[in-house]
Design an enzyme around this catalytic site. Sequence first.
Site, PDB file in Angstrom:
ATOM      1  N   ILE A  28       0.833  -1.197   0.000  1.00 17.86           N
ATOM      2  CA  ILE A  28       0.000   0.000   0.000  1.00 17.86           C
ATOM      3  C   ILE A  28       0.870   1.250   0.000  1.00 17.86           C
ATOM      4  O   ILE A  28       1.983   1.250   0.540  1.00 17.86           O
ATOM      5  CB  ILE A  28      -0.964  -0.028   1.219  1.00 17.86           C
ATOM      6  CG1 ILE A  28      -2.118   0.957   1.057  1.00 17.86           C
ATOM      7  CG2 ILE A  28      -0.222   0.172   2.540  1.00 17.86           C
ATOM      8  CD1 ILE A  28      -3.279   0.717   2.026  1.00 17.86           C
ATOM      9  N   CYS A  29       0.367   2.302  -0.642  1.00 23.01           N
ATOM     10  CA  CYS A  29       1.002   3.627  -0.609  1.00 23.01           C
ATOM     11  C   CYS A  29      -0.128   4.639  -0.425  1.00 23.01           C
ATOM     12  O   CYS A  29      -1.136   4.322   0.196  1.00 23.01           O
ATOM     13  CB  CYS A  29       1.827   3.884  -1.873  1.00 23.01           C
ATOM     14  SG  CYS A  29       0.871   3.976  -3.406  1.00 23.01           S
ATOM     15  N   ARG A  30       0.007   5.836  -0.940  1.00 22.70           N
ATOM     16  CA  ARG A  30      -1.056   6.823  -0.779  1.00 22.70           C
ATOM     17  C   ARG A  30      -2.236   6.548  -1.703  1.00 22.70           C
ATOM     18  O   ARG A  30      -3.385   6.567  -1.277  1.00 22.70           O
ATOM     19  CB  ARG A  30      -0.524   8.245  -1.021  1.00 22.70           C
ATOM     20  CG  ARG A  30      -1.606   9.305  -0.783  1.00 22.70           C
ATOM     21  CD  ARG A  30      -1.119  10.704  -1.068  1.00 22.70           C
ATOM     22  NE  ARG A  30      -0.773  10.799  -2.481  1.00 22.70           N
ATOM     23  CZ  ARG A  30       0.202  11.554  -2.962  1.00 22.70           C
ATOM     24  NH1 ARG A  30       0.938  12.287  -2.173  1.00 22.70           N
ATOM     25  NH2 ARG A  30       0.462  11.578  -4.254  1.00 22.70           N
TER      26      ARG A  30
END
Length: 115
Positions: free
Chosen positions: A65-67
């Site tokens: 996951i990232c932004r």
Amino acid sequence: MSPADIPTVAVRDLPKDGVALLDVREDDEWAAGHAPGAKHIPMGELPARVGELDDLPDDQPVYVICRSGGRSARAAAWLNASGWDAVNVAGGMGSWKQEGRPMVGEHPGAEPEVL
């Protein structure tokens, strides 16, 4: 690996508990707010620190996951090419927050947020 070939899952389809979650955002983004229990390795440090993933359960994928899903897609592609079972989390922490999933931050007294 083309973007269409990267395994991807929506936040709403993730199990509520027991997910091996790797957050590849930068330190300031992590400190502002992240999923409880996630492992944090910024994307640029992932090749040098990939051994830190050895302590994650090997009977399930690593959800990355990232932004918003861009960096995590690239990280998931790299992990898959390196022999890991990695899945990109579509929409990233923005979707995580929108789905009402729990978040914690590193700033005392501040409400966790997604940068």
